[in-house]
Design an enzyme around this catalytic site. Structure first.
Site, mmCIF file in Angstrom:
data_model
loop_
_atom_site.group_PDB
_atom_site.id
_atom_site.type_symbol
_atom_site.label_atom_id
_atom_site.label_comp_id
_atom_site.label_asym_id
_atom_site.label_seq_id
_atom_site.Cartn_x
_atom_site.Cartn_y
_atom_site.Cartn_z
ATOM 1 N N HIS A 43 0.868 -1.191 0.000
ATOM 2 C CA HIS A 43 0.000 0.000 0.000
ATOM 3 C C HIS A 43 0.896 1.230 0.000
ATOM 4 O O HIS A 43 1.167 1.821 1.048
ATOM 5 C CB HIS A 43 -0.903 -0.024 1.224
ATOM 6 C CG HIS A 43 -1.963 1.025 1.224
ATOM 7 N ND1 HIS A 43 -3.200 0.844 1.794
ATOM 8 C CD2 HIS A 43 -1.987 2.296 0.719
ATOM 9 C CE1 HIS A 43 -3.916 1.947 1.652
ATOM 10 N NE2 HIS A 43 -3.190 2.841 1.001
ATOM 11 N N GLU A 70 -2.674 -1.665 -3.098
ATOM 12 C CA GLU A 70 -3.742 -0.870 -2.517
ATOM 13 C C GLU A 70 -3.378 0.603 -2.562
ATOM 14 O O GLU A 70 -2.198 0.959 -2.493
ATOM 15 C CB GLU A 70 -3.963 -1.257 -1.053
ATOM 16 C CG GLU A 70 -4.360 -2.680 -0.804
ATOM 17 C CD GLU A 70 -4.567 -2.967 0.671
ATOM 18 O OE1 GLU A 70 -5.201 -3.981 0.985
ATOM 19 O OE2 GLU A 70 -4.082 -2.171 1.518
ATOM 20 N N HIS A 190 -8.097 -5.601 7.522
ATOM 21 C CA HIS A 190 -7.846 -4.554 8.517
ATOM 22 C C HIS A 190 -8.124 -5.094 9.909
ATOM 23 O O HIS A 190 -9.267 -5.352 10.283
ATOM 24 C CB HIS A 190 -8.665 -3.279 8.290
ATOM 25 C CG HIS A 190 -7.983 -2.068 8.869
ATOM 26 N ND1 HIS A 190 -7.156 -1.258 8.135
ATOM 27 C CD2 HIS A 190 -7.972 -1.564 10.119
ATOM 28 C CE1 HIS A 190 -6.672 -0.301 8.903
ATOM 29 N NE2 HIS A 190 -7.152 -0.467 10.110
#
Length: 239
Positions: A43, A70, A190
């Site tokens: 990410h 991401e 998450h």
């Protein structure tokens, strides 16, 4: 069966805290796959406080399973994804100064923008996933945008899980069912960890992929990376 993708951002965070190349982010990616991970997630953020754009370019040719990038689809991110051509791109609406992702997209309010972005990536054959909260209408909206999958933002589930697992999972089941009804694949991520992961998979067994980083790297400090990845695989390979 649910696939495990390991987010290696935290490895880059440790490297950047000291400078230099230790720990080696590319070696971490290779070892995660060697130890059983079925994908690598990165990410990159504009300030490059952990994964850098250069890391993404170096990691891409080393990945033999699935590479998932991401990020917030700002121009520089879009350019990077179009250059690197990962297997999957996950669109996350994180602010530039966000410590970590903390919300999903409003796929209704942002439909035109997300539709354009999904279309651009799909021209390159990149599977596109949209990060959403546990709201069925957001899954329906993601389908209308042309996404292939949604990724459920699971921090609220993780927060409530120790007190009331059934209540924690309820909205996620409804949203996952709506995603399936709309023909979308389903990812989740998450704050998933060894305590809450198996319950999530048992209740939503059609989850295609979980992306886990912070917990895996943290557990690896005590258990070692190979044993940690095997422990997480045991929580998702339950059917």
């Amino acid at each position: 069966m649910t696939r495990l993708s390991v987010n290696i951002n935290k490895v880059a965070t440790i490297r950047n805290a000291r400078g230099g190349k230790m720990p080696d982010v590319t070696l971490a990616a290779v070892n995660c796959e060697k130890f059983g991970a079925e994908g690598i997630t990165v990410h990159p953020r504009p300030d490059e406080r952990h994964i850098r754009y250069s890391d993404v370019r170096e990691i891409r040719p080393l990945i033999t399973t699935e590479f998932n990038i991401e990020g917030n689809p700002i121009d520089s991110f879009i350019d990077l994804v179009m250059e690197v051509v990962p297997d999957q791109v996950t669109l996350v609406p994180d602010a530039i100064d966000a410590i970590t992702s903390n919300a999903g997209w409003d796929t209704i309010a942002n439909r035109n923008f997300l539709t354009d972005v999904c279309s651009e990536f799909k021209k390159k054959g990149i599977r596109t996933s949209i990060f959403i909260g546990a709201l069925p209408q957001m899954a329906e909206g993601a389908a209308a945008c042309g996404a292939d999958r949604v990724e459920l933002y699971t921090e609220p589930y993780a927060d409530m899980f120790p007190k009331n697992p059934e209540a924690a999972i309820a909205d996620f089941i409804q949203t996952a069912e709506e995603a399936r009804r709309c023909g979308l694949g389903l990812n989740a991520g998450h704050d998933l960890n060894l305590e809450n992961l198996e319950f999530f998979i048992r209740n939503i067994p059609w989850t295609d992929e979980v992306s886990i980083g912070h917990a895996i790297i943290s557990d690896a400090l005590y258990m070692g990376l190979e044993k940690t990845i095997q422990a997480y695989l045991s929580k998702v390979k339950i059917f």
